[in-house]
Design a protein around this motif. Sequence first.
Motif, PDB file in Angstrom:
ATOM      1  N   UNK A 133       0.848  -1.192   0.000  1.00 24.03           N
ATOM      2  CA  UNK A 133       0.000   0.000   0.000  1.00 24.03           C
ATOM      3  C   UNK A 133       0.884   1.241   0.000  1.00 24.03           C
ATOM      4  N   UNK A 134       0.944   1.898  -1.151  1.00 18.59           N
ATOM      5  CA  UNK A 134       1.761   3.099  -1.295  1.00 18.59           C
ATOM      6  C   UNK A 134       0.972   4.378  -1.014  1.00 18.59           C
ATOM      7  N   UNK A 190      -8.852  -7.339  -9.718  1.00 17.72           N
ATOM      8  CA  UNK A 190      -7.683  -8.114 -10.129  1.00 17.72           C
ATOM      9  C   UNK A 190      -6.556  -7.237 -10.681  1.00 17.72           C
ATOM     10  N   UNK A 191      -6.412  -6.050 -10.096  1.00 18.70           N
ATOM     11  CA  UNK A 191      -5.309  -5.168 -10.467  1.00 18.70           C
ATOM     12  C   UNK A 191      -4.194  -5.317  -9.440  1.00 18.70           C
ATOM     13  N   UNK A 192      -2.969  -5.024  -9.847  1.00 23.19           N
ATOM     14  CA  UNK A 192      -1.838  -5.095  -8.937  1.00 23.19           C
ATOM     15  C   UNK A 192      -1.965  -4.006  -7.873  1.00 23.19           C
ATOM     16  N   UNK A 193      -1.765  -4.391  -6.621  1.00 21.49           N
ATOM     17  CA  UNK A 193      -1.880  -3.419  -5.532  1.00 21.49           C
ATOM     18  C   UNK A 193      -0.868  -2.287  -5.694  1.00 21.49           C
ATOM     19  N   UNK A 194       0.288  -2.588  -6.243  1.00 22.17           N
ATOM     20  CA  UNK A 194       1.302  -1.554  -6.461  1.00 22.17           C
ATOM     21  C   UNK A 194       0.752  -0.448  -7.361  1.00 22.17           C
ATOM     22  N   UNK A 195       0.095  -0.836  -8.460  1.00 19.95           N
ATOM     23  CA  UNK A 195      -0.434   0.146  -9.411  1.00 19.95           C
ATOM     24  C   UNK A 195      -1.615   0.898  -8.803  1.00 19.95           C
ATOM     25  N   UNK A 232      -1.538   4.927  -7.858  1.00 15.71           N
ATOM     26  CA  UNK A 232      -2.498   5.894  -8.397  1.00 15.71           C
ATOM     27  C   UNK A 232      -3.203   6.631  -7.261  1.00 15.71           C
ATOM     28  N   UNK A 233      -3.544   5.889  -6.203  1.00 19.51           N
ATOM     29  CA  UNK A 233      -4.207   6.516  -5.050  1.00 19.51           C
ATOM     30  C   UNK A 233      -3.280   7.511  -4.368  1.00 19.51           C
ATOM     31  N   UNK A 250       9.349  -8.795   7.892  1.00 19.63           N
ATOM     32  CA  UNK A 250       8.248  -9.165   7.011  1.00 19.63           C
ATOM     33  C   UNK A 250       8.757  -9.271   5.582  1.00 19.63           C
ATOM     34  N   UNK A 251       8.417 -10.359   4.912  1.00 22.33           N
ATOM     35  CA  UNK A 251       8.914 -10.604   3.561  1.00 22.33           C
ATOM     36  C   UNK A 251       8.089  -9.833   2.535  1.00 22.33           C
ATOM     37  N   UNK A 252       8.769  -9.125   1.645  1.00 22.40           N
ATOM     38  CA  UNK A 252       8.083  -8.401   0.578  1.00 22.40           C
ATOM     39  C   UNK A 252       7.407  -9.352  -0.405  1.00 22.40           C
TER      40      UNK A 252
END
Length: 330
Positions: free
Chosen positions: A79-80, A128-133, A137-138, A267-269
């Motif tokens: 979560x960016x 089904x989108x990548x959480x990174x993307x 955007x958020x 915590x593993x990425x």
Amino acid sequence: MTSITKPARLNRGARAEFIGRYFGVLSISVVFAVLFIFFSVRADAFLTTENLVNIARQIAPTVVVAMGMTFVITTGAIDLSVGSIVGLTAASLALLAQSGNPLVALLLTLLIGAAIGAINGALTAYGRLQSFIVTLAALTAVRGVALLITQGYSTPIDSGFLLPLGNGKLLGLYTPTWMAIAIVVIAWYVFSRTRFGRYVVAVGSNAESLRRSGVDIRRIQMAVLVITGVLAAGAGIITATRLASGSSNSGTAFELEVITAVVLGGTSLMGGRGSIVGSAIGALTLGIISNGLVLLRVDVYWVPIVQGIILIVAIFLNSKLFARLVRSRR
């Protein structure tokens, strides 16, 4: 001979099992202890009660959000947007408090964080989108909303109900510190002692097997992002009430600090492995680095550089040593 050798082997096996299970916590604890001793010796004011209490208050928002980020990263997501959520909720709290009931303002602010987390979660889990993307955007969009509603200006907070949330004191510690401690305890219990926590780990380690067992993994993926959104809103509230003003610029680059703390904690990425206690110690480690370097009168611009170097070294050592430990146990 057998009676002596067998217990010895069992002891070695038990030690290896213990180290393997708590490797992340043990490694960051060693780093924390070394840095704590170093700054205690080199910086005269570091070990004073006032300084340590201030460190605990300053690092509280990072600790709070790191708890949610541990759940997210353990599932294999990220979560960016948390830094931007902090900025929006800090600004929203100040604006809502001026125009209405402070309690309502507080609840609406938490709801804003939950709503953003729900949008991130829905797009990630069901879209089904990548959480990174999605969260990248958020990060941009939410910060833009914060700037729009404030026009770039800070909004003062003078509510006697809200200000103690950031500046109140109880038993020698500031309110944000007690909030952080409470969140850590709750997060540890949920992560380690509940079915939801086990599902979080399973989603990151073997999502397909969990799905075939009848668990809706999409609900887990969405839930962790909602939790992180709420905790980021909590960090926004702490930040705004501590500074007595809400600013859209709050939380800039905050997501990097939180992710660093979580990864430092073991915590593993890649997902499937996380540590609540490790994340909390990782956040404290970043806090004493920043504070210690300032007390040593090191240029403030060196702080992120040092944190970045420590992160790279920690990830490298953790991955290499953990992989070696796993091979030795086989």
